[in-house]
Design a protein around this motif. Structure first.
Motif, mmCIF file in Angstrom:
data_model
loop_
_atom_site.group_PDB
_atom_site.id
_atom_site.type_symbol
_atom_site.label_atom_id
_atom_site.label_comp_id
_atom_site.label_asym_id
_atom_site.label_seq_id
_atom_site.Cartn_x
_atom_site.Cartn_y
_atom_site.Cartn_z
ATOM 1 N N VAL A 77 -24.193 -48.146 9.380
ATOM 2 C CA VAL A 77 -23.442 -47.396 8.510
ATOM 3 C C VAL A 77 -22.775 -48.082 7.321
ATOM 4 O O VAL A 77 -22.973 -47.309 6.057
ATOM 5 N N GLN A 108 -30.376 -47.261 13.472
ATOM 6 C CA GLN A 108 -29.454 -46.364 13.785
ATOM 7 C C GLN A 108 -29.938 -45.210 14.494
ATOM 8 O O GLN A 108 -29.407 -44.558 15.418
ATOM 9 N N LEU A 135 -20.373 -41.655 15.303
ATOM 10 C CA LEU A 135 -21.163 -42.562 14.474
ATOM 11 C C LEU A 135 -22.439 -42.714 14.337
ATOM 12 O O LEU A 135 -22.989 -42.589 13.048
ATOM 13 N N SER A 139 -21.853 -39.134 11.374
ATOM 14 C CA SER A 139 -21.641 -39.916 10.129
ATOM 15 C C SER A 139 -22.839 -40.672 9.733
ATOM 16 O O SER A 139 -22.888 -40.914 8.604
ATOM 17 N N GLY A 140 -23.329 -41.383 10.602
ATOM 18 C CA GLY A 140 -24.529 -42.238 10.267
ATOM 19 C C GLY A 140 -25.700 -41.835 9.605
ATOM 20 O O GLY A 140 -26.139 -41.998 8.339
ATOM 21 N N VAL A 143 -24.278 -40.550 5.901
ATOM 22 C CA VAL A 143 -24.492 -41.754 4.814
ATOM 23 C C VAL A 143 -25.707 -42.122 4.769
ATOM 24 O O VAL A 143 -26.189 -42.515 3.621
#
Length: 307
Positions: A77, A108, A135, A139-140, A143
């Motif tokens: 990330v 990821q 995450l 969120s990963g 991003v």
């Protein structure tokens, strides 16, 4: 430690957006934060490779742990956030950065698959269901969508954005159910900062993928993102019981993303620039506090837990 680099990168992006308001010092601040964050990220990546070579068994143990395994997503990330900022500033480097982004997205994806497989098959103990699970999956992906958009792959970026929304909906029920069930173990409470990430980072991703969005749409997104922020702040006594450690850097990137989206909304709505300045200043104050506390830990030799 990768959370520290990620927070500084996010704050650099917020200052970069603020510099478009004609505030010259904002651009200088964005550049300084970006340089520090990139140097830190490169150093951490080299150290992580050394750890992979010399302590592979430790990494296997971390990978199998529901919380530590999810936190491993901070590496890709943070790297994807760096790709987003560097490619945005220096477009000629986009071709060279594309393989880096694809490699980080692949890692990821494997991490997200592992986390969801354990959670959906009942292998994750209920007490270890924490916001850290956001995450690699939510969120990963947000991003990653920003990175792909900046690299010129807008279509793939929108697909990844949709996957992040789906993962958010999938995990939200489990994570919220755990948070309402009772206090989390003290050692895991610093991960509460990640609870703010999906809404805040998702809002920033919207502003990045569709910069022409009207201010009203961005304000709706910020309204959604403000719920988790307020939920975390209302429990300040709860997480302040924990002595400061590096886990509290989980607060930095969500707040920086919230500030960056606020700046974009101010531009889109032609609102007073002072609102954007306050938002970025508040996020910067939090990061400055975290930095100060981290320096104190380093001076005392307590930056990392004893092994």
């Amino acid at each position: 430690l990768f959370g520290m680099a990620l927070g500084l990168l996010g704050l650099s992006g917020a200052w970069r957006r603020l510099s478009r308001s004609g505030i010259e010092s904002a651009g200088l601040m964005a550049d300084a934060l970006l340089v520090v964050a990139l140097v830190m990220l490169v150093a951490l990546l080299l150290l992580w490779v050394a750890k992979l070579v010399r302590h592979r068994d430790v990494l296997r143990q971390e990978w199998r742990h529901p919380v530590q395994g999810a936190l491993l997503a901070l590496l890709p990330v943070a790297t994807l956030m760096a790709v987003t900022l560097v490619a945005g500033l220096w477009p000629p480097y986009r071709v060279a950065l594309l393989p880096v982004a694809l490699l980080m997205l692949a890692g990821q994806a494997v991490n997200a698959w592992h986390v969801v497989a354990d959670l959906s098959s009942g292998k994750t103990p209920p007490e270890l269901v924490t916001p850290a699970l956001y995450l690699p999956t939510v969120s990963g992906a947000f991003v990653g969508a920003m990175a792909l958009h900046t690299l010129g792959l807008h279509g793939w970026a929108t697909l990844l954005f949709g996957m992040a929304l789906g993962a958010w909906g999938l995990l939200e029920m489990r994570v919220l159910n755990r948070l309402f069930a009772g206090p989390m173990p003290i050692a895991l409470r610093p991960t509460l900062g990640i609870e703010m990430a999906p809404g805040a980072v998702g809002s920033l991703t919207m502003a990045t993928l569709w910069p022409e969005l009207p201010a009203d749409v961005l304000m709706v997104a910020l309204g959604v993102a403000s719920g988790p922020v307020l939920a975390v702040l209302t429990r300040w006594r709860y997480w302040r019981e924990v002595p400061f450690n590096m886990g509290f850097w989980s607060f930095s990137f969500p707040l920086a993303a919230f500030a960056g989206t606020t700046v974009h909304a101010v531009h889109a709505g032609s609102w007073p620039v002072e609102v954007a300045v306050v938002a970025v200043s508040l996020a910067s104050a939090v990061v400055a506090f975290l930095t100060f506390k981290s320096v104190v830990l380093t001076a005392r030799g307590n930056l990392l837990p004893a092994v």
